[in-house]
Design a protein around this motif. Structure first.
Motif, PDB file in Angstrom:
ATOM      1  N   PHE A 175     -63.664 -25.811  68.218  1.00 45.86           N
ATOM      2  CA  PHE A 175     -62.963 -25.926  66.942  1.00 45.86           C
ATOM      3  C   PHE A 175     -62.369 -27.327  66.782  1.00 45.86           C
ATOM      4  CE2 PHE A 175     -62.762 -21.198  66.629  1.00 45.86           C
ATOM      5  CZ  PHE A 175     -63.142 -21.069  65.303  1.00 45.86           C
ATOM      6  N   ALA A 176     -61.772 -27.843  67.852  1.00 44.91           N
ATOM      7  CA  ALA A 176     -61.169 -29.177  67.790  1.00 44.91           C
ATOM      8  C   ALA A 176     -62.223 -30.259  67.588  1.00 44.91           C
ATOM      9  CB  ALA A 176     -60.360 -29.448  69.059  1.00 44.91           C
ATOM     10  N   ALA A 177     -63.377 -30.114  68.250  1.00 43.36           N
ATOM     11  CA  ALA A 177     -64.459 -31.091  68.094  1.00 43.36           C
ATOM     12  C   ALA A 177     -64.983 -31.088  66.659  1.00 43.36           C
ATOM     13  CB  ALA A 177     -65.588 -30.782  69.075  1.00 43.36           C
ATOM     14  N   SER A 178     -65.181 -29.902  66.116  1.00 41.99           N
ATOM     15  CA  SER A 178     -65.627 -29.796  64.727  1.00 41.99           C
ATOM     16  C   SER A 178     -64.599 -30.418  63.790  1.00 41.99           C
ATOM     17  CB  SER A 178     -65.831 -28.315  64.374  1.00 41.99           C
ATOM     18  OG  SER A 178     -66.094 -28.156  62.996  1.00 41.99           O
ATOM     19  N   ARG A 179     -63.336 -30.157  64.072  1.00 45.11           N
ATOM     20  CA  ARG A 179     -62.243 -30.686  63.231  1.00 45.11           C
ATOM     21  C   ARG A 179     -62.224 -32.210  63.249  1.00 45.11           C
ATOM     22  NH1 ARG A 179     -58.203 -27.444  64.917  1.00 45.11           N
ATOM     23  NH2 ARG A 179     -58.912 -26.114  63.207  1.00 45.11           N
ATOM     24  N   ARG A 180     -62.398 -32.789  64.422  1.00 46.78           N
ATOM     25  CA  ARG A 180     -62.352 -34.248  64.539  1.00 46.78           C
ATOM     26  C   ARG A 180     -63.446 -34.915  63.698  1.00 46.78           C
ATOM     27  NH1 ARG A 180     -59.399 -38.756  65.274  1.00 46.78           N
ATOM     28  NH2 ARG A 180     -60.774 -40.489  65.831  1.00 46.78           N
ATOM     29  N   GLN A 181     -64.675 -34.419  63.837  1.00 41.89           N
ATOM     30  CA  GLN A 181     -65.783 -35.043  63.114  1.00 41.89           C
ATOM     31  C   GLN A 181     -65.625 -34.872  61.608  1.00 41.89           C
ATOM     32  OE1 GLN A 181     -67.890 -36.950  64.674  1.00 41.89           O
ATOM     33  NE2 GLN A 181     -68.982 -37.523  62.796  1.00 41.89           N
ATOM     34  N   HIS A 182     -65.195 -33.691  61.198  1.00 44.68           N
ATOM     35  CA  HIS A 182     -64.965 -33.409  59.779  1.00 44.68           C
ATOM     36  C   HIS A 182     -63.869 -34.313  59.227  1.00 44.68           C
ATOM     37  CE1 HIS A 182     -62.922 -30.735  56.642  1.00 44.68           C
ATOM     38  NE2 HIS A 182     -64.092 -31.004  56.115  1.00 44.68           N
ATOM     39  N   LEU A 183     -62.829 -34.515  60.015  1.00 36.04           N
ATOM     40  CA  LEU A 183     -61.711 -35.344  59.591  1.00 36.04           C
ATOM     41  C   LEU A 183     -62.142 -36.788  59.360  1.00 36.04           C
ATOM     42  CD1 LEU A 183     -58.525 -35.289  59.242  1.00 36.04           C
ATOM     43  CD2 LEU A 183     -58.432 -36.092  61.606  1.00 36.04           C
ATOM     44  N   VAL A 184     -62.824 -37.369  60.350  1.00 37.16           N
ATOM     45  CA  VAL A 184     -63.160 -38.796  60.247  1.00 37.16           C
ATOM     46  C   VAL A 184     -64.313 -39.053  59.286  1.00 37.16           C
ATOM     47  CG1 VAL A 184     -62.280 -39.287  62.551  1.00 37.16           C
ATOM     48  CG2 VAL A 184     -64.697 -38.758  62.268  1.00 37.16           C
ATOM     49  N   GLU A 185     -65.183 -38.062  59.120  1.00 36.08           N
ATOM     50  CA  GLU A 185     -66.357 -38.267  58.267  1.00 36.08           C
ATOM     51  C   GLU A 185     -66.112 -37.909  56.803  1.00 36.08           C
ATOM     52  OE1 GLU A 185     -71.004 -36.741  58.133  1.00 36.08           O
ATOM     53  OE2 GLU A 185     -69.971 -36.833  60.068  1.00 36.08           O
ATOM     54  N   LYS A 186     -65.206 -36.952  56.566  1.00 39.09           N
ATOM     55  CA  LYS A 186     -65.032 -36.486  55.188  1.00 39.09           C
ATOM     56  C   LYS A 186     -63.597 -36.540  54.683  1.00 39.09           C
ATOM     57  CE  LYS A 186     -66.581 -32.782  52.097  1.00 39.09           C
ATOM     58  NZ  LYS A 186     -67.362 -31.526  52.032  1.00 39.09           N
ATOM     59  N   VAL A 187     -62.665 -35.995  55.448  1.00 38.47           N
ATOM     60  CA  VAL A 187     -61.291 -35.873  54.943  1.00 38.47           C
ATOM     61  C   VAL A 187     -60.627 -37.238  54.786  1.00 38.47           C
ATOM     62  CG1 VAL A 187     -58.986 -34.935  55.381  1.00 38.47           C
ATOM     63  CG2 VAL A 187     -61.014 -33.550  55.884  1.00 38.47           C
ATOM     64  N   ILE A 188     -60.598 -38.029  55.844  1.00 40.94           N
ATOM     65  CA  ILE A 188     -59.920 -39.323  55.779  1.00 40.94           C
ATOM     66  C   ILE A 188     -60.527 -40.242  54.716  1.00 40.94           C
ATOM     67  CG2 ILE A 188     -59.380 -41.435  57.045  1.00 40.94           C
ATOM     68  CD1 ILE A 188     -59.020 -39.716  59.548  1.00 40.94           C
ATOM     69  N   PRO A 189     -61.864 -40.395  54.655  1.00 39.81           N
ATOM     70  CA  PRO A 189     -62.432 -41.241  53.585  1.00 39.81           C
ATOM     71  C   PRO A 189     -62.070 -40.759  52.183  1.00 39.81           C
ATOM     72  CG  PRO A 189     -64.063 -40.853  55.287  1.00 39.81           C
ATOM     73  CD  PRO A 189     -62.913 -39.946  55.587  1.00 39.81           C
ATOM     74  N   SER A 190     -62.005 -39.448  51.995  1.00 40.73           N
ATOM     75  CA  SER A 190     -61.649 -38.908  50.673  1.00 40.73           C
ATOM     76  C   SER A 190     -60.199 -39.220  50.336  1.00 40.73           C
ATOM     77  CB  SER A 190     -61.882 -37.396  50.646  1.00 40.73           C
ATOM     78  OG  SER A 190     -63.251 -37.092  50.843  1.00 40.73           O
ATOM     79  N   LEU A 191     -59.316 -39.097  51.316  1.00 36.85           N
ATOM     80  CA  LEU A 191     -57.907 -39.426  51.088  1.00 36.85           C
ATOM     81  C   LEU A 191     -57.745 -40.917  50.809  1.00 36.85           C
ATOM     82  CD1 LEU A 191     -56.260 -37.236  53.883  1.00 36.85           C
ATOM     83  CD2 LEU A 191     -56.219 -36.807  51.411  1.00 36.85           C
ATOM     84  N   GLN A 192     -58.475 -41.733  51.535  1.00 30.90           N
ATOM     85  CA  GLN A 192     -58.405 -43.184  51.320  1.00 30.90           C
ATOM     86  C   GLN A 192     -58.914 -43.568  49.943  1.00 30.90           C
ATOM     87  OE1 GLN A 192     -60.623 -44.566  54.747  1.00 30.90           O
ATOM     88  NE2 GLN A 192     -58.775 -44.791  56.002  1.00 30.90           N
TER      89      GLN A 192
END
Length: 210
Positions: A67-84
């Motif tokens: 779950f943590a590994a999936s979360r990390r990749q999702h965060l850096v690939e989709k969530v953070i760029p969208s917030l930025q």
């Protein structure tokens, strides 16, 4: 301004339906994306299949790490760029799910799960979390009566699902400013109304403070 809003709750609490409706409402005046955990991007969706496939019995720490590994990749690939990019991100589950499911229900402990996830997310916590509170028996009855396919977590014993709710309840008590509780036993229309009231109040407050 960008905001990271997560939606949490036990199985059958109606998160997916609610997020879609919130996305429709917010898109009238904001740039919004809708995503989910585990999943949201290619690698994380593949991890999701492993995690949720019935018959894939696994060690509880393996589960937490996946779950943590999936979360990390999702965060850096989709969530953070969208917030930025200045978007509002609506996410079906985030770190609170791991604490409730693996920390409480699996019995790993909240600190052990937090340690794994601190490494995964660094300091990227949600701005606001909507917690759909629901008796687990009602949620499981909803799943059995609708068209949603069953997954590995649905098949857990009722004691597991009760522990998940207990975990969420404790989290909502510990973080009342971030986690806002909605009675998910209400009609879908009332759940949406209560949720939009909380979100709009939060967004207006943030605008006034900026």
């Amino acid at each position: 301004m960008s905001y990271f809003i997560t939606f949490e709750g036990p199985e059958g609490s109606g998160k997916t339906t609610l997020i879609s409706k919130v996305h429709t409402q917010l898109s009238k005046s904001h740039e919004v994306i809708m995503t989910r955990e585990p999943g949201g991007i290619g690698i994380s969706e593949m991890i999701r299949e492993i995690l949720l496939a019935e018959g894939n019995d696994m060690d509880e720490r393996t589960e937490a790490l996946l779950f943590a590994a999936s979360r990390r990749q999702h965060l850096v690939e989709k969530v953070i760029p969208s917030l930025q990019a200045g978007k509002i991100v609506l996410c079906d589950r985030f770190i609170d799910s791991s604490i409730a499911y693996q920390g409480y229900a699996r019995g790993i402990g909240t600190e052990a799960v937090m340690e794994i996830n601190r490494f995964a997310i660094e300091d990227h916590m949600p701005d606001l979390t909507i917690y759909l509170k629901l008796d687990p028996e009602i949620g499981l009855d909803r799943i059995s009566s609708n068209q949603r396919g069953h997954n590995r977590l649905d098949a857990e014993r009722i004691d597991f699902h009760k522990a998940v709710v207990s975990g969420y309840n404790e989290l909502s008590e510990n973080y009342p400013n971030r986690i806002r509780t909605i009675d998910a036993s209400q009609s879908p229309e009332r759940v949406l109304e209560d949720t939009m009231e909380i979100i709009n109040q939060y967004l207006n407050q943030e605008v006034n403070q900026s």
